[in-house]
Design a protein around this motif. Structure first.
Motif, PDB file in Angstrom:
ATOM      1  N   ASN A   1      -5.483   7.425  13.488  1.00  0.00           N
ATOM      2  CA  ASN A   1      -6.477   7.443  12.420  1.00  0.00           C
ATOM      3  C   ASN A   1      -5.810   7.567  11.067  1.00  0.00           C
ATOM      4  O   ASN A   1      -4.721   8.134  10.931  1.00  0.00           O
ATOM      5  N   GLN A   2      -6.498   7.057  10.052  1.00  0.00           N
ATOM      6  CA  GLN A   2      -5.994   7.124   8.686  1.00  0.00           C
ATOM      7  C   GLN A   2      -7.136   7.521   7.762  1.00  0.00           C
ATOM      8  O   GLN A   2      -8.279   7.115   7.963  1.00  0.00           O
ATOM      9  N   ALA A   3      -6.818   8.338   6.759  1.00  0.00           N
ATOM     10  CA  ALA A   3      -7.842   8.814   5.830  1.00  0.00           C
ATOM     11  C   ALA A   3      -8.432   7.653   5.045  1.00  0.00           C
ATOM     12  O   ALA A   3      -7.718   6.792   4.543  1.00  0.00           O
ATOM     13  N   ASP A   4      -9.759   7.647   4.962  1.00  0.00           N
ATOM     14  CA  ASP A   4     -10.480   6.645   4.191  1.00  0.00           C
ATOM     15  C   ASP A   4     -11.287   7.372   3.118  1.00  0.00           C
ATOM     16  O   ASP A   4     -12.245   8.078   3.416  1.00  0.00           O
ATOM     17  N   TYR A   5     -10.886   7.195   1.853  1.00  0.00           N
ATOM     18  CA  TYR A   5     -11.521   7.912   0.747  1.00  0.00           C
ATOM     19  C   TYR A   5     -12.740   7.189   0.189  1.00  0.00           C
ATOM     20  O   TYR A   5     -13.368   7.648  -0.753  1.00  0.00           O
ATOM     21  N   GLY A   6     -13.055   6.036   0.741  1.00  0.00           N
ATOM     22  CA  GLY A   6     -14.201   5.294   0.223  1.00  0.00           C
ATOM     23  C   GLY A   6     -13.857   4.599  -1.078  1.00  0.00           C
ATOM     24  O   GLY A   6     -12.714   4.517  -1.500  1.00  0.00           O
ATOM     25  N   SER A   7     -14.875   4.081  -1.745  1.00  0.00           N
ATOM     26  CA  SER A   7     -14.666   3.360  -2.988  1.00  0.00           C
ATOM     27  C   SER A   7     -14.506   4.335  -4.152  1.00  0.00           C
ATOM     28  O   SER A   7     -14.959   5.467  -4.107  1.00  0.00           O
ATOM     29  N   TYR A   8     -13.845   3.862  -5.188  1.00  0.00           N
ATOM     30  CA  TYR A   8     -13.637   4.678  -6.384  1.00  0.00           C
ATOM     31  C   TYR A   8     -14.954   4.874  -7.139  1.00  0.00           C
ATOM     32  O   TYR A   8     -15.779   3.964  -7.163  1.00  0.00           O
ATOM     33  N   PRO A   9     -15.196   6.019  -7.836  1.00  0.00           N
ATOM     34  CA  PRO A   9     -14.329   7.207  -7.785  1.00  0.00           C
ATOM     35  C   PRO A   9     -14.546   7.980  -6.493  1.00  0.00           C
ATOM     36  O   PRO A   9     -15.660   8.070  -5.999  1.00  0.00           O
ATOM     37  N   TYR A  10     -13.447   8.492  -5.911  1.00  0.00           N
ATOM     38  CA  TYR A  10     -13.571   9.115  -4.595  1.00  0.00           C
ATOM     39  C   TYR A  10     -13.561  10.642  -4.666  1.00  0.00           C
ATOM     40  O   TYR A  10     -13.533  11.300  -3.636  1.00  0.00           O
TER      41      TYR A  10
ATOM     42  N   VAL B   1     -13.465  13.275   3.054  1.00  0.00           N
ATOM     43  CA  VAL B   1     -12.433  12.416   3.615  1.00  0.00           C
ATOM     44  C   VAL B   1     -12.835  12.028   5.032  1.00  0.00           C
ATOM     45  O   VAL B   1     -13.143  12.890   5.854  1.00  0.00           O
ATOM     46  N   VAL B   2     -12.824  10.740   5.318  1.00  0.00           N
ATOM     47  CA  VAL B   2     -13.222  10.227   6.635  1.00  0.00           C
ATOM     48  C   VAL B   2     -11.985   9.657   7.327  1.00  0.00           C
ATOM     49  O   VAL B   2     -11.228   8.896   6.732  1.00  0.00           O
ATOM     50  N   GLU B   3     -11.784  10.050   8.559  1.00  0.00           N
ATOM     51  CA  GLU B   3     -10.688   9.521   9.367  1.00  0.00           C
ATOM     52  C   GLU B   3     -11.174   8.292  10.135  1.00  0.00           C
ATOM     53  O   GLU B   3     -12.164   8.358  10.866  1.00  0.00           O
ATOM     54  N   LYS B   4     -10.482   7.167   9.947  1.00  0.00           N
ATOM     55  CA  LYS B   4     -10.843   5.932  10.636  1.00  0.00           C
ATOM     56  C   LYS B   4      -9.607   5.342  11.309  1.00  0.00           C
ATOM     57  O   LYS B   4      -8.488   5.505  10.819  1.00  0.00           O
ATOM     58  N   PRO B   5      -9.792   4.646  12.442  1.00  0.00           N
ATOM     59  CA  PRO B   5      -8.649   3.973  13.067  1.00  0.00           C
ATOM     60  C   PRO B   5      -8.019   2.977  12.093  1.00  0.00           C
ATOM     61  O   PRO B   5      -8.718   2.242  11.390  1.00  0.00           O
ATOM     62  N   TYR B   6      -6.674   2.959  12.072  1.00  0.00           N
ATOM     63  CA  TYR B   6      -5.959   2.055  11.174  1.00  0.00           C
ATOM     64  C   TYR B   6      -6.165   0.605  11.622  1.00  0.00           C
ATOM     65  O   TYR B   6      -6.073   0.280  12.809  1.00  0.00           O
ATOM     66  N   ARG B   7      -6.426  -0.269  10.654  1.00  0.00           N
ATOM     67  CA  ARG B   7      -6.596  -1.691  10.925  1.00  0.00           C
ATOM     68  C   ARG B   7      -6.280  -2.464   9.665  1.00  0.00           C
ATOM     69  O   ARG B   7      -6.740  -2.093   8.577  1.00  0.00           O
ATOM     70  N   SER B   8      -5.493  -3.535   9.791  1.00  0.00           N
ATOM     71  CA  SER B   8      -5.099  -4.272   8.595  1.00  0.00           C
ATOM     72  C   SER B   8      -4.657  -5.684   8.968  1.00  0.00           C
ATOM     73  O   SER B   8      -4.192  -5.945  10.082  1.00  0.00           O
ATOM     74  N   LEU B   9      -4.815  -6.599   8.003  1.00  0.00           N
ATOM     75  CA  LEU B   9      -4.215  -7.916   8.141  1.00  0.00           C
ATOM     76  C   LEU B   9      -2.699  -7.785   8.141  1.00  0.00           C
ATOM     77  O   LEU B   9      -2.138  -6.878   7.511  1.00  0.00           O
TER      78      LEU B   9
END
Length: 727
Positions: A661-670, A675-683
């Motif tokens: 999992n990786q911290a997801d701060y949402g859109s700015y301003p955060y 803090v939400v932990e979400k599974p890491y995923r990326s191109l």
């Protein structure tokens, strides 16, 4: 007036016999054509091509024929006295060929059998026409399978079944004369007309099509064209090679499922929409394909595809694809692709890709990882440029920053690209770097010339490869022998150190202060400019054998492979190790291109540490901290290009799925957000180069980036084995 008329009539009667005699003489002269000329020949075991030359020389004319249709090297023997040319041709070829006169040439062509349309029947039900019948061999009466039967004006066609039977349907308000044509490879076309008596004005669209001579069905002979066109479409292209129509638009789901039906490969459209993919004669406006576009002839103005474009003729305008563009003739404009651009003939414009560009003749610009050109009158910018009238040079040099430097320069003297890698080999003064550059040679003579070069490099002096080193060079080259030269000259340098302080054990290029230093004016980037030097030796040669037509091999392979691989590498910041495994499948697509699909497992192990504050002698201690790790599953698809029998370069894109999992701060301003932990995923993307051997063993080097905004990047060695499944 009457006398004059009587006189003229009397004169005409007197001259009539003379006029008739002159016409008879003229007719006799015309009848005495090339084929009716009488000659004497005596051949004994000479080549057929030489025999034709002697016959033409004696009769004062020339033969014209397709060299692939005649056995030119076969030996013939023939004696004839006072025989006509046509008679001699019959004795030579035994009736297998037909002969036509055109000015001072006799054209030799195959004597093809005739088709016959039998038992034809036409019905009309509320402007829906139905035509049925049989297609047979006129001489033998054999019913013929896979003959194309079509109505040109209505752009509708059908193939005969195994019994030679066909049934064709189309809707038309008032078609006027209906012309039904039957065509088949190795037969002469035949047509039959159905006349209507109920309409005075015809609404047939004879201006909407052109009987354009088709150069060849080259696009269907490529591996990609063969893969994505149906057998029926290829048969029809052989049966009807020289008929093409024009229409405003067409829509296709896949090749064959088109608004023009089976006639789609015979129609040039102004607007073409292929939801998945489509196969048309060409486009004269805009074409968009969800996955791919295939054009039998030319593409003009704008062609866009999600994966690939394949054009059998010339591309004029812009051709863009996510993976691959290919034109079997010329490109006049821009080719842009995620991986590969290729023009068999000439490029007058620009080719831009992440992996590979190829052209027969370049009059413009190429930008890609690897560029290949037979003859260049333009510029190629890339890691490696293989140019038929160009050179490659490997240089070993030393300069005032790094004592060991290796470079590869490829291109022409007018413009070349350089790849640099080097180190300052010293236990307490380490520096590593890599980079790219461009250059131009000012030729004083073939043995003496100046090289003006510009280089941009990434350097490592303790903080990964975050330093930037820019150089301008003016080097004097002296050729000592055919393949060896010496070089030396001044350099202008601008070095940007990414840290505030000098790191112990590494070279202090910018004279950065030692830690600690409480000067508030210190910047986090230390910049230095100076004049330096560089000198060394170069080994150079030219690209010639690779562009010899005898060494060019056309590849139409289409085999499947599956395999497994193991990888081992280091992270981008050189702070640990990376290991992994991979399962993959490969599909050969022809022209030395292979499609790849893989799924893997990658394990990052980071060795964490920090440096203690310096003691009174400014010595720092490296203190180890607990290791951290990251596990990812990469899923990738891409293209591999073979530049030789075993060497390849490749590129892949895909998605990286983290098993963490990786911290997801949402859109700015955060701020004030949980803090939400979400599974890491990326191109992700990957580039590689290596060797694939016939035994199935593969070895390569690759760079993989598992997220543009992350540190999950690696340089790795890959060892694999693959099994061939078949074609």
């Amino acid at each position: 007036m009457i006398k004059t008329s009587t006189y003229n009539l009397s004169l005409l009667r007197k001259l009539l016999p003379v006029v008739l005699l002159m016409m008879l003489c003229i007719g006799k002269t015309q009848a005495q054509g090339l084929l009716n000329k009488k000659i004497n020949i005596n051949f004994n075991h000479i080549r057929l091509a030489d025999a034709l030359h002697h016959i033409g020389k004696q009769g004062n004319f020339y033969f014209a024929y397709n060299g692939r249709l005649l056995p030119q090297d076969s030996l013939v023997s023939l004696t004839a006295t006072n025989q006509t040319v046509s008679g001699i041709m019959v004795m030579l070829f035994h009736g297998k060929y037909e002969f036509k006169e055109l000015n001072d040439h006799i054209i030799i062509d195959l004597n093809l059998p005739n088709l016959s349309l039998q038992n034809t029947d036409i019905t009309n039900d509320n402007n829906t026409y139905s035509i049925s019948g049989l297609v047979v061999d006129e001489r033998t009466g054999e019913r013929l399978m896979n003959a194309s039967v079509y109505v040109k004006e209505q752009l509708t066609s059908v193939l005969t079944d195994e019994h030679g039977y066909f049934k064709l349907k189309f809707k038309a308000d008032n078609p006027g004369q209906i012309s039904l044509t039957a065509s088949k490879l190795a037969y002469k076309d035949t047509s039959i007309n159905f006349l209507q008596s109920v309409s005075i004005s015809s609404r047939s669209q004879t201006d909407a099509y052109n009987n354009t001579t088709n150069k060849s069905n080259r696009v269907e002979r490529t591996a990609m064209g063969h893969l994505f066109s149906s057998a029926k479409q290829r048969i029809q292209s052989l049966n009807i090679p020289d008929f093409f129509a024009k229409r405003p638009f067409q829509v296709s789901l896949t090749p064959g499922l088109s608004s023009h039906g089976m006639f789609s490969p015979q129609v040039v459209n102004k607007f073409s929409l292929n939801l998945i993919g489509g196969y048309t004669a060409g486009v004269n406006g805009l074409e968009f394909g969800g996955l791919f576009n295939i054009n039998k002839m030319d593409s003009r103005y704008l062609q866009l595809a999600g994966v690939f474009n394949l054009v059998g003729g010339t591309v004029t305008g812009v051709q863009a694809a996510g993976a691959h563009n290919r034109a079997l003739d010329t490109v006049r404009g821009l080719q842009v692709a995620g991986f590969i651009n290729k023009a068999e003939s000439e490029v007058e414009g620009m080719q831009l890709s992440a992996l590979h560009n190829e052209a027969g003749k370049l009059k413009g610009l190429q930008i890609g990882l690897v560029n290949r050109v037979d003859t260049s009158k333009g510029a190629s910018i890339g890691l490696v440029n293989i140019i038929g009238n160009g050179f490659y040079k490997v240089s070993l040099t030393s300069n005032d920053v790094a004592n060991t430097n290796l470079s590869l320069k490829t291109g022409t003297h007018d413009f070349y690209s350089s790849v640099y890698i080097g180190s300052n080999i010293s236990p307490n003064n380490k520096l590593h770097y890599f980079g790219l550059g461009i250059g131009h040679d000012f030729m004083l003579s073939r043995q003496v010339y100046f090289s003006a070069e510009a280089a941009y490099q990434f350097a490592h002096t303790g903080s990964s490869f975050d330093d930037r080193w820019e150089q301008g060079k003016l080097l004097l080259n002296v050729q000592l022998a055919k393949n060896i030269s010496l070089m030396a000259g001044p350099t202008f340098n601008r070095y940007n150190h990414s840290g505030t302080y000098h790191i112990t054990g590494f070279k202090n290029v910018t004279n950065a202060p030692e830690y600690p230093n409480n000067d508030p004016s210190l910047d986090s980037h230390q910049i230095r400019k100076w004049i330096g030097w560089e000198a060394g030796i170069a080994f150079n040669s030219v690209f010639s054998k690779a562009f010899d037509p005898a060494h060019k091999v056309h590849d139409n392979s289409s085999a499947w492979y599956i395999g497994a691989a193991a990888t081992a590498g280091i992270p981008w910041d050189d702070s640990g190790i990376v290991s992994g495994t991979e399962l993959f499948t490969h599909r050969e697509l022809g022209e030395h291109i292979t499609g790849t699909l893989s799924v893997g497992y990658t394990y990052f192990l980071y060795h964490n540490y920090y440096y203690s504050p310096p003691d009174e002698n400014y010595h720092q201690i490296k203190i180890q901290q607990p290791n951290t790790s990251a596990k990812l599953i990469p899923v990738k698809a891409g293209i591999r290009l073979y530049t030789g029998k075993t060497f390849f370069i490749g590129g892949e894109v895909g998605e990286a799925f983290g098993l963490f999992n990786q911290a997801d701060y949402g859109s700015y301003p955060y701020y004030n957000r949980p803090v939400v932990e979400k599974p890491y995923r990326s191109l992700m993307y990957s580039v590689s180069a290596g060797f694939s051997f016939r035994s199935g063993l593969e070895t390569s080097f690759k760079f993989e980036d598992y997220g543009l905004q992350s540190n999950y990047k690696q340089f790795a060695l890959r060892l694999a084995y693959r099994f061939k499944l078949g074609k």
